[in-house]
Design an enzyme around this catalytic site. Structure first.
Site, PDB file in Angstrom:
ATOM      1  N   GLY A 115       1.254  -1.126  -0.021  1.00 21.95           N
ATOM      2  CA  GLY A 115       0.030  -0.059  -0.362  1.00 21.95           C
ATOM      3  C   GLY A 115       1.135   1.136  -0.035  1.00 21.95           C
ATOM      4  O   GLY A 115       2.326   1.632   0.364  1.00 21.95           O
ATOM      5  N   GLY A 166       0.395  -4.999   0.353  1.00 28.30           N
ATOM      6  CA  GLY A 166      -1.309  -5.117  -0.499  1.00 28.30           C
ATOM      7  C   GLY A 166      -1.050  -6.075  -1.987  1.00 28.30           C
ATOM      8  O   GLY A 166      -1.750  -6.379  -1.875  1.00 28.30           O
ATOM      9  N   GLU A 189       5.485  -6.321   7.383  1.00 32.58           N
ATOM     10  CA  GLU A 189       4.826  -4.743   8.644  1.00 32.58           C
ATOM     11  C   GLU A 189       5.025  -4.494   9.590  1.00 32.58           C
ATOM     12  O   GLU A 189       5.395  -3.150   9.942  1.00 32.58           O
ATOM     13  CB  GLU A 189       2.957  -4.903   8.198  1.00 32.58           C
ATOM     14  N   ASP A 197      -0.923  -7.695   7.477  1.00 30.25           N
ATOM     15  CA  ASP A 197      -2.710  -7.560   7.330  1.00 30.25           C
ATOM     16  C   ASP A 197      -3.054  -8.129   6.107  1.00 30.25           C
ATOM     17  O   ASP A 197      -2.855  -9.398   5.540  1.00 30.25           O
ATOM     18  CB  ASP A 197      -3.191  -5.921   7.538  1.00 30.25           C
TER      19      ASP A 197
END
Length: 491
Positions: A115, A166, A189, A197
């Site tokens: 992301g 992402g 992350e 996530d």
């Protein structure tokens, strides 16, 4: 960051001639707080200011393609891109002419490097409103991932190049995930004060042994065929074969009455025609294998980060690996490490829907936590990158109460509304990947005299698919003995 796009036209991907997911059974939600189905019929749409042509769409006979088109930013995902993809997926879901979906990235460097977290970090510095806007982006992203995970038509993802964060969310939940010699997978992350996530709560704990925990905490990278061996990718092809395979897939036709599982099997057999085999083991051996794999399971089986550190400090068989791993973990956000380990243990029981709703709550907590902004600035925005100054700075300062607060459901807060009612507790398409260690164990315990019958059983079941023999042989060599007169024993 986040302009205009014409939905009435299809743009040609840069790879042209270069193209699922099962509609799963409903499963009971395991947590009472999530019993109420949270579903929305409001499909996200583009907003004024969204970028133009950051996603390209194409139609090749029965194949529909989604190409992320920000190659200079390694196709990093932002809200503008997600808002373009949603309406197309919903449109194709209803179309009898659309047989399957392909997700890929422009250029040869990345499917999607993650992301656009730099923009989110800057947004968070604006205070509560900015933090809420960042949390809303994660909600948009997770709804997209869940849509792919429960899509009623075959979805194929090209994990060609960098596939991180992402990008993993856009690929990992598809029935077909194609790794190439250029694949570089990671969930980085904890490096930036966040947590793995995009459904990491679901797929990482379900990988063999403690490999998912290891990948989650360390952000270890898997290159090329290693993604196949680890269970991240379902297939391995040379990048030069992708164009021809897409053309062949686009020509497939399915009778209207054909069920999704049958369609998936046809796609799977078609893709197998383009295999040129795996790299020789003497050139690219399985990395998370043998005694090192045993050490990973041994050191990462604990439920506290402190005990994992202790196990690594006591590791004698792989001292160099243990020392390197300790140094890696010591540079990570203590809060991220503890929340991530708790996530790995809890996520084993979450359904795919609950996973994304839970992760939305966890991400909201991280957007309010100082480590995310600090981590992004230190690792991604500083030139050169620097070591982040985490708050709290030590594991001891991160209390159990703090960790648990990331997983609490705030009173009166509504759950993330998803766009599909599809739900499951195990991937309905898991059999397109290599056999799991648990599956191999089940067969190995059936009283065989040697390892050969087990190997032959899996070769027949998986139609001699690339990598099956290697995976089964490695697991049997590590986990079984063939003592004289006693036959095959699982240890």
């Amino acid at each position: 960051m986040l302009l205009r796009h014409s939905f009435s036209r299809f743009s040609s991907p840069s790879w042209i001639s270069r193209a699922p997911s099962a509609m799963p059974l409903r499963a009971k939600v395991t947590n009472p707080a999530f019993r109420t189905a949270m579903m929305s019929t409001d499909i996200p749409k583009e907003l004024p200011g969204d970028e133009a042509d950051d996603v390209l769409f194409n139609s090749i006979y029965g194949l529909r393609s989604v190409e992320l088109n920000r190659p200079k930013k390694l196709n990093s995902l932002n809200g503008s891109m997600a808002r373009k993809i949603f309406p197309r997926l919903k449109e194709w879901e209803k179309s009898h002419l659309a047989n399957m979906i392909l997700i890929s990235g422009a250029g040869s460097k990345a499917l999607c490097a993650g992301g656009d977290v730099a923009a989110l970090a800057l947004q968070n510095e604006q205070g509560p409103e900015g933090q809420k806007a960042s949390t809303d982006f994660f909600g948009l992203e997770y709804r997209l991932d869940h849509t792919i995970a429960t899509y009623p038509k075959p979805v194929i993802s090209f994990m060609d190049g960098i596939t991180m964060g992402g990008g993993v969310g856009l690929s990992m939940h598809a029935p077909f995930r194609i790794a190439t010699e250029r694949t570089l997978f990671a969930m980085p992350e904890t490096t930036i004060g966040f947590f793995p996530d995009v459904g990491g709560s679901f797929f990482l704990p379900r990988l063999d042994g403690e490999t998912g925990t290891y990948l989650a905490l360390t952000s270890e990278r898997l290159k090329g065929v290693q993604a196949l061996y680890a269970g991240i990718a379902t297939h391995y092809l040379h990048s030069s074969a992708l164009s021809g395979m897409v053309q062949r897939l686009s020509e497939l036709t399915f009778p209207d009455h054909m069920a999704l599982p049958e369609r998936l099997e046809i796609v799977n057999k078609t893709m197998a025609e383009f295999s040129v085999g795996l790299p020789p083991l003497d050139e690219e051996p399985m990395l998370m294998a043998g005694s090192l794999r045993t050490a990973i399971d041994r050191c990462f089986a604990f439920d506290t980060v402190e005990k994992i550190f202790e196990a690594l400090e006591k590791e004698t068989e792989h001292k160099e690996w243990a020392q390197k791993t300790l140094e890696t973990l010591s540079s990570r956000s203590p809060t991220s490490l503890k929340v991530t380990l708790r996530q790995m243990r809890l996520g084993k029981k979450w359904s795919i829907s609950e996973t994304f709703q839970r992760e939305h709550e966890i991400s909201a907590n991280f957007m309010r936590h100082p480590d995310f902004v600090e981590g992004v600035k230190a690792r991604l925005m500083s030139k050169p990158p620097r070591q982040a100054e985490w708050k709290p700075a030590t594991l001891a300062e991160v209390t159990d109460e703090t960790v648990e607060s990331f997983f609490k459901i705030p009173e009166g807060e509504s759950r993330l509304p998803l766009l599909s009612e599809g739900d499951y507790n195990a991937y309905p398409h898991a059999h397109f990947a290599l056999p799991s260690e648990a599956e191999i164990e089940e067969v190995a315990r059936q009283g065989h005299s040697s390892r050969r019958p087990v190997i032959e059983a899996f070769l027949e079941k998986y139609s001699h698919r690339d990598g099956v023999r290697r995976k089964v042989v490695e697991v049997l060599a590590r986990r079984t003995t063939t003592e004289s007169g006693e036959g095959l024993k699982w240890i």
